[in-house]
Design an enzyme around this catalytic site. Structure first.
Site, PDB file in Angstrom:
ATOM      1  N   LYS A 297       0.838   2.205   0.201  1.00 25.23           N
ATOM      2  CA  LYS A 297       2.300   2.163   0.401  1.00 25.23           C
ATOM      3  C   LYS A 297       2.909   3.471  -0.095  1.00 25.23           C
ATOM      4  O   LYS A 297       2.276   4.522   0.015  1.00 25.23           O
ATOM      5  CB  LYS A 297       2.892   0.923  -0.282  1.00 25.23           C
ATOM      6  CG  LYS A 297       2.149  -0.356   0.146  1.00 25.23           C
ATOM      7  CD  LYS A 297       2.884  -1.609  -0.162  1.00 25.23           C
ATOM      8  CE  LYS A 297       2.060  -2.794   0.325  1.00 25.23           C
ATOM      9  NZ  LYS A 297       2.738  -4.063   0.169  1.00 25.23           N
TER      10      LYS A 297
ATOM     11  N   GLU B 181      -1.289 -10.980   7.386  1.00 24.66           N
ATOM     12  CA  GLU B 181      -0.630 -10.837   6.086  1.00 24.66           C
ATOM     13  C   GLU B 181       0.596 -11.738   6.034  1.00 24.66           C
ATOM     14  O   GLU B 181       1.682 -11.353   6.500  1.00 24.66           O
ATOM     15  CB  GLU B 181      -0.189  -9.382   5.874  1.00 24.66           C
ATOM     16  CG  GLU B 181      -1.316  -8.382   5.878  1.00 24.66           C
ATOM     17  CD  GLU B 181      -0.954  -7.130   5.082  1.00 24.66           C
ATOM     18  OE1 GLU B 181      -1.713  -6.795   4.172  1.00 24.66           O
ATOM     19  OE2 GLU B 181       0.094  -6.520   5.353  1.00 24.66           O
TER      20      GLU B 181
HETATM   21  P1  PGA Z   1      -0.446  -6.688  -1.714  1.00 23.01           P
HETATM   22  O1  PGA Z   1      -0.037  -5.928  -0.358  1.00 23.01           O
HETATM   23  O2  PGA Z   1      -1.942  -6.669  -1.795  1.00 23.01           O
HETATM   24  O3  PGA Z   1       0.200  -5.865  -2.802  1.00 23.01           O
HETATM   25  O4  PGA Z   1       0.107  -8.060  -1.627  1.00 23.01           O
HETATM   26  C1  PGA Z   1      -0.775  -6.078   0.811  1.00 23.01           C
HETATM   27  C2  PGA Z   1      -0.117  -5.307   1.926  1.00 23.01           C
HETATM   28  O5  PGA Z   1       1.113  -5.293   1.985  1.00 23.01           O
HETATM   29  O6  PGA Z   1      -0.802  -4.690   2.771  1.00 23.01           O
END
Ligand code: PGA
Length: 247
Positions: A11, A165
């Site tokens: 991210k 997701e």
């Molecule tokens: P997370 O994010 O593992 O922090 O929940 C996963 C993603 O958004 O790809």
């Protein structure tokens, strides 16, 4: 037989110094991992990542790409530019882009198609919100999100990766149970099979949403969960590698 893929989604978290430490940690231990490993990083760091990971078995990619080939699109990064930096993967349609940048299912499909046309593998994200799950709309929502992508992929269906997701599980510490996730993964694979049964068996469907060392093993044991798209835990090298070892 599908080789599991454990892909980190950094991210908007990175710096030259932090990346150097994280990547060195990954290279220190990747030899013991049988899953394929990848990191999807903010575009400005692709040159750094390429120079550190080039020649290793760890692949890298980006978190978004323009639906356009080139031209007057200020601020956008094209798929071909990403390829120039050796990207294997590009995430498209992450829920954060769908919700904060109002990306439609059709735009996501165009981005996936452009990535594929440029020689990269799109990691196409789908997933329902909590409200959609609670009213029993999960299957309808993921089917609606995936359909235009499958149209866009045409005969190259096998060249994509899907990430399921659930929005309510991203960054929240709440994870879908392995059974809940498996049910959606099986549904997604059935959608693929309606287009092409052989490709459906080849496409890797990753789970994403608070996957951590302590829940990875059970999730990854499910027959249709072929890896993970890891956000928070991908920023910690020992957590990321321990998820990779579970795959
Ligand atoms: P997370 O994010 O593992 O922090 O929940 C996963 C993603 O958004 O790809």
């Amino acid at each position: 037989m599908r080789t599991p893929l454990i892909a980190g989604n950094w991210k908007m978290n990175a710096s030259l110094a932090a990346n150097a430490t994280l990547l060195a940690g990954l290279l220190g231990d990747e030899a013991g991992v049988s899953a394929e490993l990848a990191v999807c990083v903010p575009a400005p760091y692709l040159a750094q990542v390429q120079s550190v990971l080039g020649g290793s078995a760890v692949r890298w990619g980006a978190q978004d790409a323009s639906a356009h080939e080139r031209g007057a699109f200020t601020g956008e990064v094209s798929a071909e530019m990403l390829l120039d930096f050796g990207c294997t993967y590009v995430i498209v349609g992450h829920s954060e882009r769908r919700s904060y940048h109002a990306e439609s299912d059709e735009l996501v499909a165009q981005k996936a198609q452009r990535a594929l046309a440029s020689g990269m593998t799109p990691i196409v994200c789908v997933g329902e919100t909590l409200e959609e799950r609670e009213r029993g709309a999960t299957d309808v929502v993921v089917a609606r999100q995936l359909a235009p992508v499958l149209d866009a992929m045409g005969t190259q269906l096998a060249s994509m990766v899907i990430a399921y997701e659930p929005v309510w599980a991203i960054g929240t510490g709440k994870t879908a149970t392995p059974e809940m996730a498996q049910q959606v993964h099986a549904r997604l694979r059935a959608m693929l099979a309606e287009r092409n049964t052989e490709s459906a068996q080849q496409v890797r469907i990753l789970y994403g949403g608070s996957m951590k060392p302590d829940n990875a093993k059970d999730l990854l044991a499910m027959p249709d969960i072929d890896g993970g798209l890891i956000g928070g835990a991908s920023l910690n090298v020992s957590d990321f590698l321990s998820i990779a070892h579970a795959a």
